[in-house]
Scaffold this motif. Structure first.
Motif, PDB file in Angstrom:
ATOM      1  N   ILE A 152      10.839  -9.812  -6.676  1.00  0.00           N
ATOM      2  CA  ILE A 152       9.635  -8.989  -6.488  1.00  0.00           C
ATOM      3  C   ILE A 152       9.614  -7.857  -7.512  1.00  0.00           C
ATOM      4  O   ILE A 152      10.642  -7.228  -7.784  1.00  0.00           O
ATOM      5  CB  ILE A 152       9.597  -8.417  -5.060  1.00  0.00           C
ATOM      6  CG1 ILE A 152       9.625  -9.577  -4.052  1.00  0.00           C
ATOM      7  CG2 ILE A 152       8.367  -7.547  -4.844  1.00  0.00           C
ATOM      8  CD1 ILE A 152       9.884  -9.155  -2.640  1.00  0.00           C
ATOM      9  N   ALA A 153       8.436  -7.611  -8.072  1.00  0.00           N
ATOM     10  CA  ALA A 153       8.265  -6.536  -9.052  1.00  0.00           C
ATOM     11  C   ALA A 153       7.213  -5.550  -8.567  1.00  0.00           C
ATOM     12  O   ALA A 153       6.224  -5.945  -7.938  1.00  0.00           O
ATOM     13  CB  ALA A 153       7.866  -7.101 -10.407  1.00  0.00           C
TER      14      ALA A 153
ATOM     15  N   VAL B 247      12.309  -3.871  -9.948  1.00  0.00           N
ATOM     16  CA  VAL B 247      12.466  -5.305  -9.706  1.00  0.00           C
ATOM     17  C   VAL B 247      13.611  -5.476  -8.724  1.00  0.00           C
ATOM     18  O   VAL B 247      14.680  -4.884  -8.905  1.00  0.00           O
ATOM     19  CB  VAL B 247      12.766  -6.071 -11.015  1.00  0.00           C
ATOM     20  CG1 VAL B 247      13.053  -7.536 -10.725  1.00  0.00           C
ATOM     21  CG2 VAL B 247      11.607  -5.956 -11.991  1.00  0.00           C
ATOM     22  N   TYR B 248      13.380  -6.259  -7.685  1.00  0.00           N
ATOM     23  CA  TYR B 248      14.435  -6.430  -6.687  1.00  0.00           C
ATOM     24  C   TYR B 248      14.321  -7.785  -6.018  1.00  0.00           C
ATOM     25  O   TYR B 248      13.333  -8.509  -6.180  1.00  0.00           O
ATOM     26  CB  TYR B 248      14.377  -5.310  -5.635  1.00  0.00           C
ATOM     27  CG  TYR B 248      13.088  -5.244  -4.847  1.00  0.00           C
ATOM     28  CD1 TYR B 248      12.986  -5.805  -3.579  1.00  0.00           C
ATOM     29  CD2 TYR B 248      11.960  -4.597  -5.362  1.00  0.00           C
ATOM     30  CE1 TYR B 248      11.815  -5.735  -2.850  1.00  0.00           C
ATOM     31  CE2 TYR B 248      10.783  -4.522  -4.649  1.00  0.00           C
ATOM     32  CZ  TYR B 248      10.719  -5.087  -3.390  1.00  0.00           C
ATOM     33  OH  TYR B 248       9.549  -5.030  -2.686  1.00  0.00           O
ATOM     34  N   HIS B 249      15.358  -8.151  -5.263  1.00  0.00           N
ATOM     35  CA  HIS B 249      15.413  -9.425  -4.554  1.00  0.00           C
ATOM     36  C   HIS B 249      15.183  -9.213  -3.063  1.00  0.00           C
ATOM     37  O   HIS B 249      15.615  -8.202  -2.496  1.00  0.00           O
ATOM     38  CB  HIS B 249      16.782 -10.085  -4.745  1.00  0.00           C
ATOM     39  CG  HIS B 249      16.989 -10.658  -6.106  1.00  0.00           C
ATOM     40  ND1 HIS B 249      18.145 -11.297  -6.493  1.00  0.00           N
ATOM     41  CD2 HIS B 249      16.170 -10.704  -7.191  1.00  0.00           C
ATOM     42  CE1 HIS B 249      18.036 -11.704  -7.739  1.00  0.00           C
ATOM     43  NE2 HIS B 249      16.850 -11.343  -8.183  1.00  0.00           N
ATOM     44  N   GLU B 250      14.509 -10.162  -2.464  1.00  0.00           N
ATOM     45  CA  GLU B 250      14.311 -10.174  -1.011  1.00  0.00           C
ATOM     46  C   GLU B 250      14.750 -11.552  -0.517  1.00  0.00           C
ATOM     47  O   GLU B 250      14.248 -12.578  -0.995  1.00  0.00           O
ATOM     48  CB  GLU B 250      12.839  -9.927  -0.682  1.00  0.00           C
ATOM     49  CG  GLU B 250      12.549  -9.737   0.792  1.00  0.00           C
ATOM     50  CD  GLU B 250      12.937  -8.361   1.302  1.00  0.00           C
ATOM     51  OE1 GLU B 250      13.499  -8.293   2.405  1.00  0.00           O
ATOM     52  OE2 GLU B 250      12.691  -7.365   0.592  1.00  0.00           O
TER      53      GLU B 250
ATOM     54  N   GLU C 165       1.008  -1.705  -7.709  1.00  0.00           N
ATOM     55  CA  GLU C 165       0.854  -3.154  -7.552  1.00  0.00           C
ATOM     56  C   GLU C 165       2.209  -3.766  -7.238  1.00  0.00           C
ATOM     57  O   GLU C 165       3.241  -3.327  -7.749  1.00  0.00           O
ATOM     58  CB  GLU C 165       0.301  -3.774  -8.842  1.00  0.00           C
ATOM     59  CG  GLU C 165       0.113  -5.281  -8.774  1.00  0.00           C
ATOM     60  CD  GLU C 165      -0.289  -5.890 -10.112  1.00  0.00           C
ATOM     61  OE1 GLU C 165      -0.315  -7.138 -10.193  1.00  0.00           O
ATOM     62  OE2 GLU C 165      -0.554  -5.125 -11.062  1.00  0.00           O
ATOM     63  N   VAL C 166       2.195  -4.774  -6.378  1.00  0.00           N
ATOM     64  CA  VAL C 166       3.403  -5.518  -6.032  1.00  0.00           C
ATOM     65  C   VAL C 166       3.126  -6.990  -6.264  1.00  0.00           C
ATOM     66  O   VAL C 166       2.073  -7.501  -5.862  1.00  0.00           O
ATOM     67  CB  VAL C 166       3.811  -5.284  -4.554  1.00  0.00           C
ATOM     68  CG1 VAL C 166       5.108  -6.032  -4.236  1.00  0.00           C
ATOM     69  CG2 VAL C 166       3.962  -3.807  -4.262  1.00  0.00           C
TER      70      VAL C 166
END
Length: 277
Positions: A207-208, A219-222, A246-247
């Motif tokens: 996800i950014a 920027v990260y992980h889910e 914005e995502v």
């Protein structure tokens, strides 16, 4: 991609070399004398491999009286090709100029030409200066390392299996539905469905978050679900930070249990990295 004849290819090489000459005067770019290489289906010289503009190589404006030890530096892809798996290499120094930490920051994303990322460095309490000494990235199955200390570039072929992502995009991801706001940011709901006939494991969304200028800020992980059966659907809640305008989901990772493969989907570059296990 259309094939170019020799004449057009020569013009392209000359044009790109000229462009590199125009930007080589920036304070954070380095000189190189090595021969031409092949990157992202464009033949360019190693000067073009110095793909990042870094706004400040040395950051000294760190507020010692603040509990917020985060400093932000602007990173821009100034090349003509996509770069991914980016590592920023930096040192933290104390008041005497002594190195107290040698660190790397990983950006698990693709930066297209002209894309900007606002990198946040979370510094130690005793740090007074941060020096960015180099960066690494992957482009067209090449590992590129740029050393800003000794003005050198190292390029080596990387043994990775990169394919067009079309046949590997097994998740149907809905548009984000805004659920509401909190003091920390916004909450969104997204629906994810396994459209394949395969069992998927270890599913991770990349996800950014972007600001009002369209620049990446996070920027990260889910990892909401460990597995999805064929045609199974799941609801996922995503929480953004309050300064995000914005995502978007820029990719995802999953295990194809049937073929014993780990698949890393890059939705920005339309590529899939396939690793057997």
């Amino acid at each position: 991609m259309n094939k170019f004849n020799k004449k057009i290819a020569t013009i392209v090489v000359i044009s790109m070399t000229t462009l590199v000459g125009l930007v080589s005067c920036n304070k954070n770019e380095v000189k190189s004398k090595d021969e031409n290489i092949l990157l992202d289906k464009y033949k360019v010289n190693e000067d073009s491999a110095k793909a990042l503009y870094i706004e400040d190589l040395e950051l000294k404006q760190i507020n010692k009286n603040s509990s917020n030890r985060i400093v932000i530096n602007k990173i821009k892809n100034i090349s003509s090709f996509n770069i991914s798996d980016i590592w920023l290499v930096y040192n933290e120094l104390d008041s005497r100029g002594k190195i107290i930490s040698e660190s790397k920051m990983f950006l698990d994303m693709t930066l297209k030409p002209k894309d900007i990322f606002n990198a946040s460095f979370n510094l130690k309490e005793s740090s007074e200066t941060i020096n960015i000494i180099g960066y690494e990235y992957i482009a067209d199955k090449n590992d590129i390392t740029v050393n800003l200390k000794d003005d050198s570039v190292k390029i080596s072929e990387k043994d990775i299996d990169i394919k067009d992502s079309y046949d590997y995009e097994v998740l149907d991801i809905s548009d984000m539905e805004k659920l509401g706001s909190s003091k920390d940011g916004e909450n969104y709901l997204v629906k994810v469905k396994n459209t394949s006939s395969k069992n998927l494991g270890n599913i991770t969304l990349k996800i950014a978050e972007l600001n009002k200028k369209g620049e990446y800020i996070r920027v990260y992980h889910e990892s909401p679900y460990s597995a999805l059966k064929p045609l199974e659907e799941a609801d996922i809640t995503i929480k953004s930070e309050k300064n995000a305008n914005e995502v978007k989901i820029i990719g995802y990772i999953y295990d194809d249990i049937d073929s014993k493969s780990n698949i890393d989907i890059d939705l920005e570059a339309n590529e899939a990295q396939v690793t057997k296990y």
